[in-house]
Scaffold this active site. Structure first.
Site, PDB file in Angstrom:
ATOM      1  N   GLY A  15       0.821  -1.205   0.000  1.00 48.75           N
ATOM      2  CA  GLY A  15       0.000   0.000   0.000  1.00 48.75           C
ATOM      3  C   GLY A  15       0.854   1.253   0.000  1.00 48.75           C
ATOM      4  CB  CYS A 131      -2.553  11.031   8.753  1.00 44.13           C
ATOM      5  SG  CYS A 131      -4.248  10.972   8.166  1.00 44.13           S
ATOM      6  CG  HIS A 240      -4.143  15.025   5.397  1.00 41.65           C
ATOM      7  ND1 HIS A 240      -4.480  14.608   4.135  1.00 41.65           N
ATOM      8  CD2 HIS A 240      -4.430  13.971   6.225  1.00 41.65           C
ATOM      9  CE1 HIS A 240      -4.938  13.350   4.193  1.00 41.65           C
ATOM     10  NE2 HIS A 240      -4.918  12.951   5.443  1.00 41.65           N
TER      11      HIS A 240
END
Length: 331
Positions: A15, A131, A240
Site C-alpha cells: 500500500g 495522520c 493534508h
C-alpha cells in the site's frame, strides 16, 4: 534493543504507507539487516524498491515474524489485530499505524517530537496516531509548552491519498474523464469537496473527527483537552491541510507562537502572508517537516490563536512517524 543491524518487517507493504515506510528506511539509512515485506494473497510477489534493490512481498505464514526485531504496521485495524499477538510473541516490537490499539492504556501513542519518553512504557506494541492528529499536534505542541492548551477547533482538508491508492485513482480518472470502477468516495471528488470522512456517530460527528479528541489528550498528557473537529476530503493528491484555533490557559502572542514553532523540531514556519508565503500542500509534498503559518490572534477569544498547517500525511502523518519511533527504540 542495541544491535548493529535490525531485521524489519512491513505489514501491508504494497500500500501507499507501506511503500513509503520502505523508502524512508532506506533514505534515513536505518540499520536494516533483513527486510521482510508482507501483503495479502492478491499482492504477493509485488516488487517494492529499496534503494537500488527490491523487496518482494509475501503472505504471512507460520513463523513469518520469527527473527524480526521490529514490525511496522501499514495494514488495516483488522489485520493489525489478527497478527499483533504473533508479532509480539515472536519477540518483535509492533509499531502500528492503524487505529486498532491507540485507545488502549497499555499501548503508548507516540509523536517522537512530543512524547518520545512514552515509548519506555511499551509492552510490545506502540501506536502511530491518526495522520491529521500527527500533523496538527506537531505544530501546536510548542504552544502547549508555553501555556497548556485548553481546547481546539479544527478543520482538516484531507488529500485523496488518505484513502489509499483507490482515492488517487478515483481523482485521476475523474479528471481524465475515465470511468471509475471502484470509487473510494461516495461522491465525485474532482472539482468538489466532501465534508464527511468516516462513519457518522450518534452525535453527528464522525469517528475520523473524534480521533483528534481522543488522541490529542493522550499524546499531550492533557486529559481535559477538548477538540471540535470537522474533516473534509479535498481534490488534492497528497498532503493534508489543517485550520486550527488553539485556546490556551493564558494568552500567547503571535510573536511568541512564531518563535516557539520556528525553534521546534519537525516544524517549518511559512508565515509571511504579505509576501505570499504560507503553508500549502505543494510546499509540504514529500517533506518530513510540518509547515505552519497564518499565525494570528483569534478575534473571538483573547486566549486563542489561529494557525494554518500543512503536512505530508504519508510521511509525518504515517510512515515517517513510525520509522522515527523505530529509531528511538534502536538508539
Amino acid at each position: 534493543m542495541r544491535k548493529q543491524k535490525y531485521n524489519i518487517g512491513i505489514l501491508g507493504s504494497t500500500g501507499a504507507v507501506g511503500r513509503e515506510m520502505i523508502g524512508i528506511l532506506y533514505s534515513r539509512r536505518f540499520a536494516v539487516g533483513e527486510i521482510r515485506a508482507f501483503s495479502s494473497d492478491r499482492s504477493a510477489g509485488t516488487e517494492i524498491p529499496f534503494g537500488r534493490d527490491t523487496v518482494i512481498s509475501r503472505t504471512v505464514t507460520d513463523g513469518a515474524f520469527d527473527g524480526l526485531d521490529i514490525v511496522l504496521g501499514a495494514a488495516s485495524s483488522d489485520v493489525a489485530r489478527r497478527y499483533a499477538d504473533e508479532i509480539v510473541g515472536s519477540g518483535a516490537v509492533f509499531i502500528d499505524n492503524s487505529s486498532a490499539f491507540r485507545a488502549r492504556d497499555d499501548v503508548p501513542l507516540i509523536i517522537p517530537e512530543i512524547n518520545a519518553d512514552d515509548t519506555k512504557a511499551h509492552h510490545g506494541i506502540i501506536s502511530n496516531p491518526n495522520c491529521s492528529t500527527a500533523i496538527t499536534l506537531t505544530a501546536v505542541a510548542p504552544l502547549h509548552m508555553i501555556s497548556p492548551i485548553v481546547s481546539m477547533t479544527v478543520t482538516t482538508f484531507q488529500a485523496v491519498s488518505g484513502a489509499g491508492v483507490a482515492g488517487i485513482d478515483q481523482l485521476e480518472n475523474e479528471l481524465s474523464g475515465n470511468e471509475v470502477n471502484r470509487p473510494a468516495f461516495p461522491y465525485r471528488i474532482a472539482h468538489n469537496v466532501i465534508p464527511c470522512i468516516g462513519s457518522v456517530l450518534p452525535d453527528g460527528y464522525t469517528d475520523e473527527e473524534m480521533k483528534m479528541q481522543y488522541e490529542g489528550g493522550k499524546i499531550l498528557h492533557a486529559p481535559s483537552l477538548t477538540v471540535s473537529c470537522t474533516c473534509v476530503r479535498v481534490p488534492v493528491v497528497r498532503c493534508h491541510s489543517v485550520s486550527v484555533c488553539v485556546r490556551t490557559e493564558r494568552p500567547i502572542t503571535a510573536d511568541e507562537a512564531y518563535s516557539a514553532i520556528a525553534a521546534a523540531h519537525g516544524c517549518i514556519t511559512a508565515n509571511d502572508t504579505a509576501n505570499g508565503i504560507y503553508p500549502m500542500p505543494l510546499t509540504a509534498h514529500e517533506r518530513d517537516s510540518v509547515y505552519v503559518g497564518r499565525i494570528r490572534r483569534d478575534l473571538t477569544d483573547y486566549n486563542a490563536l489561529d494557525l494554518f498547517i500543512c503536512g505530508d500525511q504519508l510521511r509525518k502523518g504515517a510512515a515517517l512517524n513510525a520509522v522515527q519511533i523505530a529509531e528511538i527504540l534502536t538508539k
